[in-house]
Design a protein around this motif. Structure first.
Motif, short mmCIF file in Angstrom:
data_model
loop_
_atom_site.label_atom_id
_atom_site.label_comp_id
_atom_site.label_asym_id
_atom_site.label_seq_id
_atom_site.Cartn_x
_atom_site.Cartn_y
_atom_site.Cartn_z
N LEU A 218 1.61 -8.16 6.97
CA LEU A 218 2.14 -7.52 5.78
C LEU A 218 3.66 -7.44 5.87
N VAL A 219 4.32 -7.71 4.77
CA VAL A 219 5.74 -7.44 4.62
C VAL A 219 5.88 -6.50 3.44
N ALA A 220 6.57 -5.40 3.65
CA ALA A 220 6.78 -4.42 2.59
C ALA A 220 8.28 -4.23 2.39
N ILE A 221 8.67 -4.22 1.13
CA ILE A 221 10.07 -3.98 0.77
C ILE A 221 10.12 -2.67 -0.01
N TYR A 222 10.79 -1.68 0.57
CA TYR A 222 10.89 -0.35 -0.03
C TYR A 222 12.29 -0.13 -0.57
N GLU A 223 12.37 0.45 -1.76
CA GLU A 223 13.65 0.90 -2.30
C GLU A 223 13.62 2.43 -2.26
N VAL A 224 14.56 3.02 -1.56
CA VAL A 224 14.62 4.48 -1.40
C VAL A 224 15.82 5.00 -2.19
N ILE A 225 15.55 5.95 -3.09
CA ILE A 225 16.59 6.56 -3.90
C ILE A 225 16.46 8.08 -3.78
N ASP A 226 17.57 8.73 -3.45
CA ASP A 226 17.59 10.19 -3.31
C ASP A 226 16.52 10.71 -2.36
N GLY A 227 16.31 10.01 -1.24
CA GLY A 227 15.39 10.46 -0.21
C GLY A 227 13.92 10.25 -0.50
N LYS A 228 13.60 9.47 -1.53
CA LYS A 228 12.20 9.19 -1.90
C LYS A 228 12.04 7.69 -2.15
N ILE A 229 10.84 7.19 -1.89
CA ILE A 229 10.54 5.80 -2.18
C ILE A 229 10.37 5.66 -3.69
N ALA A 230 11.22 4.81 -4.30
CA ALA A 230 11.16 4.58 -5.74
C ALA A 230 10.27 3.38 -6.06
N SER A 231 10.25 2.40 -5.16
CA SER A 231 9.37 1.26 -5.35
C SER A 231 9.02 0.65 -4.00
N ALA A 232 7.85 0.04 -3.97
CA ALA A 232 7.37 -0.66 -2.78
C ALA A 232 6.72 -1.95 -3.25
N SER A 233 7.13 -3.05 -2.65
CA SER A 233 6.56 -4.35 -2.98
C SER A 233 5.97 -4.92 -1.69
N VAL A 234 4.69 -5.29 -1.73
CA VAL A 234 3.98 -5.69 -0.52
C VAL A 234 3.41 -7.10 -0.66
N GLN A 235 3.61 -7.89 0.38
CA GLN A 235 3.02 -9.23 0.48
C GLN A 235 2.07 -9.22 1.67
N ILE A 236 0.82 -9.59 1.45
CA ILE A 236 -0.20 -9.61 2.50
C ILE A 236 -0.65 -11.05 2.70
N SER A 237 -0.79 -11.44 3.97
CA SER A 237 -1.27 -12.79 4.27
C SER A 237 -1.99 -12.82 5.61
N ASN A 238 -2.56 -13.96 5.91
CA ASN A 238 -3.19 -14.24 7.21
C ASN A 238 -4.31 -13.28 7.57
N LYS A 239 -5.22 -13.06 6.64
CA LYS A 239 -6.39 -12.23 6.92
C LYS A 239 -7.20 -12.91 8.02
N ARG A 240 -7.59 -12.10 9.02
CA ARG A 240 -8.41 -12.62 10.12
C ARG A 240 -9.35 -11.52 10.60
N LEU A 241 -10.56 -11.91 10.91
CA LEU A 241 -11.55 -10.96 11.42
C LEU A 241 -11.47 -10.90 12.93
N ARG A 242 -11.76 -9.75 13.46
CA ARG A 242 -11.80 -9.59 14.91
C ARG A 242 -13.08 -10.21 15.45
N ASN A 243 -13.00 -10.84 16.58
CA ASN A 243 -14.19 -11.34 17.27
C ASN A 243 -14.93 -10.16 17.87
N ILE A 244 -16.21 -10.06 17.58
CA ILE A 244 -16.98 -8.94 18.13
C ILE A 244 -17.85 -9.42 19.29
N PHE A 245 -17.78 -10.68 19.62
CA PHE A 245 -18.58 -11.21 20.71
C PHE A 245 -17.74 -11.44 21.92
#
Length: 123
Positions: free
Chosen positions: A96-123
């Protein structure tokens, strides 16, 4: 007093996310904040929609975000993370890459890009 610097605000948001602390997370966002799926798909607008969206996400028992690196440019904070999620097919991770814009000490916007989904091996 709580540190209002952009990096500190985003870190408090990440810490609240990992605790699944909905009120703590929302305290880092402005009342009119917007969340986007990068680059410009609006995912949530305003505190009520962010609350609803994150309450659903916080139901995942294995949810955890690990910060890989952070860059700060003025009031913009860019985080690279590896996020553990509960998918219908099992536990896995996404990058995940997240880009946050913070104005006056608060998050005004967040833009998120998600990639490379992978499952954990359980064996």
């Amino acid at each position: 007093m709580t540190d209002p610097t952009p990096a500190a605000v985003v870190q408090r948001q990440l810490d609240a996310y990992n605790r699944r602390d909905l009120d703590g997370l929302l305290a880092t966002y402005s009342e009119h904040a917007r969340q986007y799926e990068h680059p410009a798909t609006l995912a949530a607008s305003g505190a009520a929609q962010i609350r609803e969206r994150m309450a659903l996400r916080f139901q995942e028992s294995d949810l955890h975000a690990r910060l890989v690196q952070r860059a700060v440019m003025g009031n913009i904070v860019i985080d690279q993370e590896v996020v553990t999620r509960n998918f219908p097919e099992g536990i896995g991770e996404v990058d995940l890459v997240a880009i946050y814009e913070v104005i006056d000490g608060k998050i005004a916007s967040a833009s998120v890009q998600i990639s490379n989904k992978r499952l954990r091996n359980i064996f």
